[in-house]
Design an enzyme around this catalytic site. Sequence first.
Site, PDB file in Angstrom:
ATOM      1  N   HIS A   1      -3.692   1.395  -6.688  1.00 45.20           N
ATOM      2  CA  HIS A   1      -5.181   1.076  -6.800  1.00 45.20           C
ATOM      3  C   HIS A   1      -5.952   1.417  -5.677  1.00 45.20           C
ATOM      4  CE1 HIS A   1      -8.602  -1.439  -8.543  1.00 45.20           C
ATOM      5  NE2 HIS A   1      -8.757  -1.333  -7.229  1.00 45.20           N
ATOM      6  N   GLU A   2      -5.669   0.797  -4.664  1.00 42.07           N
ATOM      7  CA  GLU A   2      -6.275   1.231  -3.469  1.00 42.07           C
ATOM      8  C   GLU A   2      -6.185   2.595  -3.039  1.00 42.07           C
ATOM      9  OE1 GLU A   2      -8.505  -0.759  -2.030  1.00 42.07           O
ATOM     10  OE2 GLU A   2      -7.675  -2.526  -3.442  1.00 42.07           O
TER      11      GLU A   2
ATOM     12  N   HIS B   1      -9.276   4.636  -4.341  1.00 40.21           N
ATOM     13  CA  HIS B   1     -10.474   4.469  -3.316  1.00 40.21           C
ATOM     14  C   HIS B   1     -10.348   5.317  -2.251  1.00 40.21           C
ATOM     15  CE1 HIS B   1     -11.697   1.185  -5.876  1.00 40.21           C
ATOM     16  NE2 HIS B   1     -10.906   0.334  -5.458  1.00 40.21           N
TER      17      HIS B   1
END
Length: 347
Positions: free
Chosen positions: A17-18, A21
């Site tokens: 997920h990170e 980003h």
Amino acid sequence: MTVIYFLLLLSFIVLVHELGHLITAKIFKVYCYEFSIGMGFKLFSIKCKETIYSIRALPIGGFVAMAGEDENDRDIVVPFERTIKGIAKWKQIIIMLAGIFMNFVLAWIIISGLFMYNGTYVSSPKPIVESVVENSPAQEAGLLANDYIKKIKLSDGMVITPKSFSEILPFIQDDKEVIYTIVRGNETLEIPITPKFDTEKQIYFIGIKGVKGTAEKINIFNAPYYSAKFIIDMTKTMFITLVRLFKGIGLNNISGPIGVYSQTAKQISLGFYNMLMLMAMLSLNIGIFNLLPLPVLDGGRALITFGEMITGKTLNRKVEMAIMMVGWILILGLMIFSTWQDIAKLI
């Protein structure tokens, strides 16, 4: 050992997920101070170019610290055009939603692989009743074999028009009356049914079985398609379930960290295949949850930024912080409630 598997599983999902980003932030030249897996104090860190990559003590999340996210930024002078606020709004939205996208991609890749391993994919059958269990709520209400379930009206007034039998199943996990509109020959009937609780299996049921689905042979070429189809169906069901939860319906079925851990232990005991499927479903759940329009979540932040892009005005910082605080209170309340539910079930 289960604890280690549990932490590794969650950490990997957070990592993916990170990374979404981080990668998009780097593409758009946003200065990233730190990329962290976990929260709390640092266990390990290494600096590569301008970004510190770290592992922290508490494996309960992660973050990408970008320039411009906080008024009290670190003691590093960063040009405004390299801050998250200094790039175009559409770029900000892409960065905010990239983590969710990566969660969906992870689920899609895992499920595609599992489908290929199985060699077949059984599509959910049409919403037709194959048989009715004796002495069940469905039999008492008058449902019969070959009834076609055209639509179901839930206790909160929401109407579901199922295209497959699997779309019905999540909405019987409650003790509220549901009205089934069924087609029987040339007749269209409305039949109210209240699910009963099975104390042995710990689930609600109405007592119907669906017809068999069609088995499709899976190969490397069609696995991604059927995986995407499966994820779309699951996403629709999860969104409807979340909407009902915010209405206060189905709260008794919600699980928190203890419930997730318990489910992880169960799936690990069933083998590596089940653990991978659990990872895919958790990744999908995290992605969908982060899409919710709460300001502390990626979906809420993207919605605020989109509103700023449309209006051409920036949301007042104090108002934004107040909204964020309300969001944190809601999330914290949900975590406390779900943990209490888990403990109550164990007791």
